[in-house]
Design a protein around this motif. Structure first.
Motif, short mmCIF file in Angstrom:
data_model
loop_
_atom_site.label_atom_id
_atom_site.label_comp_id
_atom_site.label_asym_id
_atom_site.label_seq_id
_atom_site.Cartn_x
_atom_site.Cartn_y
_atom_site.Cartn_z
N GLY A 1 -15.94 -82.46 -4.41
CA GLY A 1 -17.25 -83.13 -4.35
C GLY A 1 -17.22 -84.47 -5.08
N VAL A 2 -16.43 -84.51 -6.15
CA VAL A 2 -16.29 -85.76 -6.91
C VAL A 2 -15.58 -86.80 -6.05
CG1 VAL A 2 -15.32 -86.82 -8.99
CG2 VAL A 2 -16.26 -84.49 -9.09
N HIS A 3 -14.54 -86.35 -5.37
CA HIS A 3 -13.79 -87.27 -4.50
C HIS A 3 -14.68 -87.80 -3.38
CE1 HIS A 3 -10.74 -88.12 -1.20
NE2 HIS A 3 -10.52 -89.03 -2.12
N THR A 4 -15.50 -86.91 -2.81
CA THR A 4 -16.41 -87.37 -1.75
C THR A 4 -17.41 -88.37 -2.32
OG1 THR A 4 -16.12 -85.43 -0.37
CG2 THR A 4 -18.18 -86.62 -0.10
N ALA A 5 -17.96 -88.08 -3.50
CA ALA A 5 -18.90 -89.03 -4.10
C ALA A 5 -18.22 -90.38 -4.33
CB ALA A 5 -19.44 -88.48 -5.42
N PHE A 6 -16.93 -90.35 -4.65
CA PHE A 6 -16.19 -91.59 -4.89
C PHE A 6 -16.03 -92.36 -3.58
CE2 PHE A 6 -12.35 -94.09 -5.94
CZ PHE A 6 -12.75 -94.62 -7.16
N CYS B 1 -24.66 -75.40 -9.54
CA CYS B 1 -23.64 -74.92 -10.48
C CYS B 1 -22.98 -73.65 -10.00
CB CYS B 1 -24.28 -74.65 -11.83
SG CYS B 1 -25.35 -73.19 -11.85
N VAL B 2 -21.88 -73.31 -10.66
CA VAL B 2 -21.40 -71.94 -10.76
C VAL B 2 -21.34 -71.70 -12.27
CG1 VAL B 2 -19.46 -70.35 -10.40
CG2 VAL B 2 -20.13 -71.96 -8.58
N PRO B 3 -21.96 -70.64 -12.77
CA PRO B 3 -22.03 -70.49 -14.22
C PRO B 3 -20.67 -70.24 -14.86
CG PRO B 3 -22.87 -68.51 -13.13
CD PRO B 3 -22.60 -69.53 -12.05
N GLY B 4 -20.57 -70.54 -16.16
CA GLY B 4 -19.33 -70.28 -16.89
C GLY B 4 -19.65 -70.08 -18.35
N GLU B 5 -18.83 -69.30 -19.03
CA GLU B 5 -19.10 -69.02 -20.44
C GLU B 5 -18.90 -70.26 -21.30
OE1 GLU B 5 -16.59 -68.07 -18.68
OE2 GLU B 5 -14.75 -67.65 -19.82
N SER B 6 -18.22 -71.26 -20.74
CA SER B 6 -17.95 -72.47 -21.51
C SER B 6 -19.21 -73.31 -21.72
CB SER B 6 -16.90 -73.32 -20.78
OG SER B 6 -17.36 -73.58 -19.47
N TYR B 7 -20.24 -73.12 -20.91
CA TYR B 7 -21.45 -73.93 -21.13
C TYR B 7 -22.70 -73.05 -21.21
CZ TYR B 7 -22.26 -73.99 -15.98
OH TYR B 7 -22.48 -73.65 -14.66
N LEU B 8 -22.51 -71.89 -21.83
CA LEU B 8 -23.63 -70.95 -22.02
C LEU B 8 -24.81 -71.60 -22.72
CD1 LEU B 8 -22.39 -67.46 -23.22
CD2 LEU B 8 -23.49 -68.07 -21.04
N HIS C 1 -19.20 -71.03 -4.90
CA HIS C 1 -17.93 -71.72 -5.08
C HIS C 1 -18.23 -73.12 -5.61
CE1 HIS C 1 -14.14 -73.72 -4.12
NE2 HIS C 1 -13.61 -72.58 -3.72
N GLU C 2 -17.46 -73.57 -6.58
CA GLU C 2 -17.74 -74.87 -7.18
C GLU C 2 -17.57 -76.01 -6.19
OE1 GLU C 2 -15.81 -72.57 -8.57
OE2 GLU C 2 -16.59 -72.18 -10.59
N GLY C 3 -16.69 -75.82 -5.18
CA GLY C 3 -16.56 -76.86 -4.16
C GLY C 3 -17.89 -77.06 -3.46
N ALA C 4 -18.56 -75.96 -3.18
CA ALA C 4 -19.87 -76.04 -2.52
C ALA C 4 -20.91 -76.63 -3.46
CB ALA C 4 -20.29 -74.65 -2.05
N ALA C 5 -20.90 -76.18 -4.72
CA ALA C 5 -21.88 -76.71 -5.69
C ALA C 5 -21.73 -78.23 -5.83
CB ALA C 5 -21.69 -76.03 -7.05
N ALA C 6 -20.49 -78.69 -5.86
CA ALA C 6 -20.26 -80.14 -6.01
C ALA C 6 -20.68 -80.89 -4.75
CB ALA C 6 -18.78 -80.41 -6.31
N ASN C 7 -20.42 -80.29 -3.58
CA ASN C 7 -20.89 -80.92 -2.34
C ASN C 7 -22.41 -80.98 -2.29
OD1 ASN C 7 -18.47 -81.60 -0.98
ND2 ASN C 7 -18.17 -79.47 -0.36
N MET C 8 -23.06 -79.93 -2.80
CA MET C 8 -24.52 -79.93 -2.85
C MET C 8 -25.02 -81.07 -3.73
SD MET C 8 -25.37 -75.87 -3.30
CE MET C 8 -24.71 -74.68 -2.14
N GLY D 1 -15.78 -78.69 5.19
CA GLY D 1 -16.59 -77.81 4.36
C GLY D 1 -17.82 -78.48 3.78
N TYR D 2 -17.98 -79.78 4.00
CA TYR D 2 -19.08 -80.51 3.37
C TYR D 2 -20.44 -80.14 3.96
CZ TYR D 2 -21.98 -84.53 2.03
OH TYR D 2 -22.98 -85.32 1.54
N GLY D 3 -20.51 -79.97 5.27
CA GLY D 3 -21.79 -79.93 5.97
C GLY D 3 -22.73 -78.83 5.52
N VAL D 4 -22.23 -77.60 5.39
CA VAL D 4 -23.14 -76.49 5.08
C VAL D 4 -23.72 -76.63 3.66
CG1 VAL D 4 -23.26 -73.99 4.74
CG2 VAL D 4 -22.21 -74.93 6.81
N PRO D 5 -22.91 -76.81 2.63
CA PRO D 5 -23.52 -77.00 1.31
C PRO D 5 -24.42 -78.22 1.25
CG PRO D 5 -21.11 -76.82 1.11
CD PRO D 5 -21.44 -76.73 2.56
#
Ligand SMILES: Cc1ncc(C[n+]2csc(CCOP(=O)(O)OP(=O)(O)O)c2C)c(N)n1
Ligand SMILES: [Mg+2]
Length: 559
Positions: free
Chosen positions: A96-101, A35-42, A61-68, A427-431
């Protein structure tokens, strides 16, 4: 440890939406979120405070979190989990969603959303996620009441895993998460539904294979089990069938096996492409036969390929989508491989020679040439790693021409050891490698990243350090977006625009994050540097100085 304070406003029978959601995740066996935290899902974060069974990996970064999360889904076969906040977080995570797709990976992205009373007013950071994710998710939905959270979670997990696996996006209005209601009934862990191949289809397959003297079996897709792959391999061995992997599915069978004959896709052996063209039967199992795997729909041509095609895929909608097969089989890959043990095919002449030629060509193609450069020779480095990494080591990469060396010279050995984006996302590989090291702390994990690719998420070194994910990152530094430079040279020779990169000091950058960092200037220096990196007992980055003129194993700039 101090006593944890109780969550606000909930009694034993009454739970907040956040608590209901976390209870549902526990039911599904979730043990880690990215994740990356946000006040929307406290309220979800707060419920996680009371759920120590679920590790929280907070990325930069959320791109990294989604790739993870996507990589975790690839490794486990269960949905990888990502949590992000409203518009900015979700849009970052969309990669990350697109890659999962594209990679057919089970994943669930949870997005904190504006409260119900702000919806459709363009509330702060409001986005209609059902619409935004419609083209890249199997299902995108918004949960409108806390009571229905168990229903949505159960469906999300089942959808992500059934048929052709893929991503699901669930949007969570903030007040749905904080509202307290009587605890609803939870569903049990979802199990992917699926079908076994029909006996009649297997008979037809046996007949077609029996009369083919130049068959090729193209394997790909997701949803395989080790048992199914082992049976497929044994079937191929018994019947002298060459196995070829689709783009970035090279880990499905042991590349050292006598029936493995290479991979299709970017950087594939031209002689293998020729073999696909001249095959008298293609059996595609699991692969969609995508644009990359088919060299831009040219190795097989739509709608009816010249080579008779047997297409096996878990999703009936993929069958006949581009290519009209002679035989279409909709079934789970887990069942297909196993079913092969029950069929016998007759021996057509010529198959031994055909297989031997394909295998020999693969071995020649994947053997690094003698290295003869001042710089680090990537072929030699990948060849060395192929010989020296542990049997179960996980190798990750993103997108860029450096991956062509990886895919050509690394011999993958076990299923689920290749983390490579079929989507071609830089950018996928490291995360992905960080997620892999967290999932399998006892295994070696190596990430290859071009300099351009690495700079998409360099800050995630900090996430690795914080979570003690002691992977080794190899930054292939040629000072350019080499792939695009190659295309420029081919299409617009000598007109270089936008493809140079002014790089940071990668060693200093790594050390600044608390990682081990070292620059490697020559091929000979690599093995010792790699040993130092793995002995560092923290995440390590090796910067490999490669020749900027060598744009691919076969394309060299003359100036
Ligand atoms: C997220 C993303 N942005 C842009 C691209 C287009 N692209 C493909 S490869 C590439 C360059 C990769 O550069 P680098 O990582 O340095 O690898 P190299 O080609 O130099 O080996 C680019 C820009 C992409 N595939 N993904
Ligand atoms: Mg580069």
């Amino acid at each position: 440890m101090p006593e944890k304070p109780a969550a606000e406003g909930a009694s034993a029978q009454e739970l907040s939406g956040g608590q209901i959601l976390v209870a549902a995740l526990l039911k599904q066996g979730v043990d880690r979120i990215h994740c990356v935290p946000g006040e929307s899902y406290l309220a979800v974060l707060d419920a996680l405070y009371d759920a120590p069974e679920i590790a929280v990996v907070s990325a930069r970064h959320e791109g990294a979190a989604a790739n993870m999360a996507e990589a975790d889904g690839k490794l486990t076969g269960r949905p990888g989990i990502c949590f992000v906040t409203r518009g900015p977080g979700a849009m970052h995570a969309s990669i990350g969603v697109h890659t999962a797709f594209q990679d057919s990976t089970p994943m669930v992205l949870f997005v904190g959303q504006v409260a119900r009373n702000a919806r459709d007013r363009e509330g702060f950071q409001e986005v209609d996620f059902r619409a935004a994710f419609a083209p890249v998710a199997k299902w995108a939905a918004e949960i409108e009441s806390p009571e229905r959270i168990p229903e949505y979670i159960a469906r999300a997990f089942r959808t992500a895993m059934s048929g052709r696996s893929g991503p699901v996006v669930l949007s969570l209005p903030e007040d749905v998460l904080s509202e307290v209601v009587p605890a609803p009934t939870q569903a049990e862990a979802a199990v992917a539904a699926g079908a076994a191949p029909r006996a009649a289809d297997l008979e037809t397959l046996a007949t077609l294979l029996g009369s083919a003297s130049r068959p090729l079996v193209v394997i790909g897709g997701s949803g395989w089990t080790d048992e199914s792959l082992a049976t497929l391999l044994e079937f191929a061995r018994r019947n002298e069938l060459p196995l070829v992997s689709s783009f970035r599915r090279q880990d499905l069978v042991d590349n050292r096996h006598e029936n493995y004959c290479g991979h299709l896709g970017l950087g594939a052996d031209p002689s293998l492409a020729e073999r696909v063209r001249s095959a008298d039967l293609i059996v595609a199992v699991g692969s969609r036969l995508s644009e990359n795997t088919t060299n831009g729909y040219s190795l097989l041509t739509p709608p009816v390929p010249r080579q008779p095609l047997v297409h096996v895929h878990p999703d009936p909608n993929e069958l006949g989508r581009v290519y009209q097969p002679k035989l279409a089989v909709a079934c789970r890959l887990a069942d297909f491989g196993v079913a092969l043990s029950s069929i016998t095919i007759s021996r057509a002449s010529g198959r031994t020679v055909w297989l031997r030629a394909a295998r020999d060509a693969y071995v020649r193609f994947s053997t690094p040439p003698a290295s003869s450069q001042d710089y680090v020779d990537l072929a030699a480095v990948v060849g060395w790693l192929s010989d020296h990494l542990d049997e179960d080591a996980i190798v990750a990469n993103g997108a860029g021409n450096y991956t062509v060396w990886v895919h050509r010279y690394f011999r993958y050995r076990r299923p689920r050891t290749e983390l490579a984006p079929i989507s071609g996302a830089m950018g996928y590989g490291v995360p992905a490698a960080i997620a892999a090291k967290l999932r399998h702390p006892d295994r070696q994990v190596v990430a290859f990243a071009g300099d351009g690719c690495f700079l998409m998420y360099p800050q995630e070194i900090g996430t690795a350090v914080q979570n003690r994910a002691n992977l080794v990152i190899l930054v292939v530094n040629n000072g350019i977006y080499g792939t695009i430079r190659m295309h420029q040279e081919r299409r617009y020779p000598g007109r270089v625009v936008g493809t140079d990169i002014l790089n940071p000091d990668f060693v200093a950058l790594s050390r600044a994050h608390g990682a081990y960092g070292e620059k490697v200037d020559s091929t000979d220096a690599f093995p010792a540097a790699f040993h130092r990196a793995t002995a560092a007992a923290r995440p390590a980055v090796l910067e490999l100085r490669v020749d900027p003129r060598q744009l691919s194993p076969t394309f060299r700039l003359q100036t």
